[in-house]
Structures are given as C-alpha cells and as structure tokens.
Design a protein around this motif. Structure first.
Motif, short mmCIF file in Angstrom:
data_model
loop_
_atom_site.label_atom_id
_atom_site.label_comp_id
_atom_site.label_asym_id
_atom_site.label_seq_id
_atom_site.Cartn_x
_atom_site.Cartn_y
_atom_site.Cartn_z
N ALA A 164 -4.61 34.74 -54.54
CA ALA A 164 -5.12 35.12 -53.22
C ALA A 164 -5.34 36.63 -53.12
O ALA A 164 -6.31 37.09 -52.50
N ILE A 165 -4.46 37.40 -53.74
CA ILE A 165 -4.58 38.85 -53.69
C ILE A 165 -5.65 39.34 -54.65
O ILE A 165 -6.37 40.30 -54.39
N ALA A 166 -5.75 38.67 -55.81
CA ALA A 166 -6.73 39.02 -56.84
C ALA A 166 -6.64 40.47 -57.27
O ALA A 166 -7.64 41.20 -57.23
N PRO A 167 -5.47 40.91 -57.70
CA PRO A 167 -5.33 42.30 -58.15
C PRO A 167 -5.97 42.48 -59.52
O PRO A 167 -6.22 41.51 -60.25
N ALA A 168 -6.17 43.74 -59.90
CA ALA A 168 -6.67 44.01 -61.24
C ALA A 168 -5.61 43.69 -62.29
O ALA A 168 -5.93 43.35 -63.43
N ARG A 169 -4.34 43.83 -61.90
CA ARG A 169 -3.25 43.57 -62.83
C ARG A 169 -2.01 43.14 -62.06
O ARG A 169 -1.90 43.43 -60.86
N ALA A 170 -1.10 42.47 -62.73
CA ALA A 170 0.16 42.06 -62.12
C ALA A 170 1.28 42.18 -63.14
O ALA A 170 1.08 41.95 -64.34
N PHE A 171 2.46 42.56 -62.63
CA PHE A 171 3.64 42.68 -63.47
C PHE A 171 4.80 41.94 -62.80
O PHE A 171 4.92 41.95 -61.57
N PRO A 172 5.67 41.30 -63.59
CA PRO A 172 6.79 40.58 -62.98
C PRO A 172 7.91 41.51 -62.53
O PRO A 172 8.22 42.50 -63.20
N ILE A 173 8.48 41.18 -61.39
CA ILE A 173 9.72 41.80 -60.92
C ILE A 173 10.63 40.66 -60.46
O ILE A 173 10.30 39.50 -60.61
N HIS A 174 11.77 41.03 -59.92
CA HIS A 174 12.75 40.04 -59.43
C HIS A 174 13.03 39.02 -60.52
O HIS A 174 12.97 37.81 -60.31
N ASP A 175 13.39 39.53 -61.70
CA ASP A 175 13.51 38.68 -62.88
C ASP A 175 14.90 38.65 -63.49
O ASP A 175 15.11 38.03 -64.53
N ARG A 176 15.87 39.29 -62.85
CA ARG A 176 17.23 39.29 -63.40
C ARG A 176 17.81 37.88 -63.46
O ARG A 176 18.61 37.55 -64.35
N ALA A 177 17.43 37.03 -62.52
CA ALA A 177 17.97 35.67 -62.47
C ALA A 177 17.50 34.82 -63.64
O ALA A 177 17.99 33.70 -63.82
N LEU A 178 16.57 35.32 -64.44
CA LEU A 178 16.17 34.59 -65.62
C LEU A 178 17.24 34.66 -66.70
O LEU A 178 17.22 33.89 -67.65
N SER A 179 18.19 35.59 -66.56
CA SER A 179 19.30 35.66 -67.50
C SER A 179 20.30 34.55 -67.17
O SER A 179 20.46 34.15 -66.03
N THR A 180 20.99 34.06 -68.16
CA THR A 180 21.83 32.88 -68.00
C THR A 180 22.95 33.07 -66.99
O THR A 180 23.15 32.24 -66.10
N ASP A 181 23.72 34.16 -67.08
CA ASP A 181 24.90 34.30 -66.23
C ASP A 181 24.54 34.35 -64.76
O ASP A 181 25.10 33.63 -63.93
N VAL A 182 23.57 35.17 -64.40
CA VAL A 182 23.18 35.30 -63.00
C VAL A 182 22.44 34.06 -62.52
O VAL A 182 22.69 33.56 -61.42
N GLY A 183 21.52 33.55 -63.32
CA GLY A 183 20.74 32.39 -62.91
C GLY A 183 21.61 31.17 -62.66
O GLY A 183 21.44 30.48 -61.65
N TYR A 184 22.56 30.90 -63.54
CA TYR A 184 23.45 29.77 -63.33
C TYR A 184 24.25 29.93 -62.05
O TYR A 184 24.38 29.01 -61.24
#
Length: 210
Positions: A164-184
């Motif tokens: 919807a935004i259609a930016p020229a580029r995008a980068f991931p944030i809010h990704d710490r939960a992808l680690s096992t200890d925090v995500g679990y």
C-alpha cells in the motif's frame, strides 16, 4: 543520510552532524546513543524505550524525547518528564534538523483489544518508522521500516502495508522476537494468558504423558 540499524526496533538517522534516534528499547546497543540529543519514541513499551538507561544518560548530558502523552507519563514517574515533548498524530515538526510527521495513533491489537495503548509512527524526511502498527500514512515514503515479528504481527499485514505504501525500499525492524529465547517467551506468555487452556511448552528432547 545514513540509516543505522540497532537491535529490534531501534534505528538512528545520521546526516553530517545531524543525528536522530528512534525507539531505543531495552535491547538497543549503547552506541545507539552516540552523539544523540533527540529521541523519537513511538510508544511506552520497554522494547521501544529503555527509560532506565535514558534517565542515567540524561543526568550527564542533554536529551530530549518526543512521543505520545503516555511516554511523558512514564517519564514523569522517572523524574524526567520535563525532557519529553508530547506529539500527536498529524503534527509536523523539526527535530535535530530533520522534518518529522507523526502519523497513526494506536498500537496494533494483539487480542481482546490489548494492549490498547497509543502508538505513533514517524515519517522522517521520507523514512517511515511505524512503531507497533501497520498504519499506512498519506505522506510520501521512500524508505519503509517494516515490522518483522511481534505478538500482534502477521506476515500478511506486513506485506499489505508495504504494497500500500509502495516505498522504493524496505528494511525489517522489530525483529528481536525472531530469536528463540525472546520469541518463545512472548508467545508462551500470551497463550498462557489468553489461550483458555492449560498451556505448557515441552522442552526439546523431553516428553509428556497424555
């Protein structure tokens, strides 16, 4: 302008002697604060604002926070409420030499209306940090920082916001939960609180009797 990615939702924009920090939460590296006097905070959760560390830094150097009223409320309790400038959706302001537009207003829902707190996204000279939301702003965005993992998150909504935004580029944030200890831990806490059953994680390699 340089976009410096720190752990989880924390980023810093650098342009010459201009520096603006966004969402330095509990997992952000100490060096994120180097040369910073102004901080944008999307909302009051610990993974977006490490208030204890900011209190320590503010004792020895000037720091100015910009965020919703709820951020000033917790800063008041910590004794640094006077460092917070309250921002509301629709505000356009200058911070550290950058033009900032505040957008959105509410945190994405996890379940049963929770957490139900304010959340502001910030478009900084065309770079959009949405905080904990998938809000699509009506201002130009050339660089989108898209949330990657959260208890309120869905890949579908991340993709739809990006399209919807259609930016020229995008980068991931809010990704710490992808680690096992925090995500679990995060998933287990919400399932234990809202799952409506006896919920327990089986450790790897172990078993339960049914």
């Amino acid at each position: 302008m340089r976009l410096v990615k720190f752990t989880h939702a924390c980023v810093r924009l650098d342009d010459g002697d201009r520096r603006l920090l966004v969402d330095p939460g509990e997992w952000a590296e100490t060096e994120a604060f180097d040369g910073v006097t102004d901080i944008l905070v999307t909302h009051e959760h610990d993974d977006h604002v490490d208030l204890e560390r900011i209190v320590e830094l503010a004792a020895s150097r000037p720091l100015r926070l910009h965020g919703p009223e709820s951020v000033r409320s917790i800063a008041d309790k910590a004794g640094i409420g006077d460092t917070v400038t309250v921002v509301t959706a629709g505000d356009v302001f200058e911070v550290a030499g950058f033009t900032v537009t505040a957008v959105g207003g509410r945190h994405a829902e996890i379940y049963d209306g929770l957490p139900g707190c304010p959340n502001l996204g910030y478009v900084v000279d065309g770079v959009y940090h949405p905080g904990d939301s998938y809000f699509v702003p009506d201002v130009p965005v050339h660089t989108l920082l898209v949330p990657a993992a959260a208890p309120w998150g869905r890949h579908r909504e991340a993709i739809e916001m990006t399209r919807a935004i259609a930016p020229a580029r995008a980068f991931p944030i809010h990704d710490r939960a992808l680690s096992t200890d925090v995500g679990y831990g995060n998933f287990d806490a919400w399932m234990g609180m809202k799952g409506g059953t006896d919920y327990t994680r089986i450790p790897l390699g172990q078993s339960v009797t049914l």
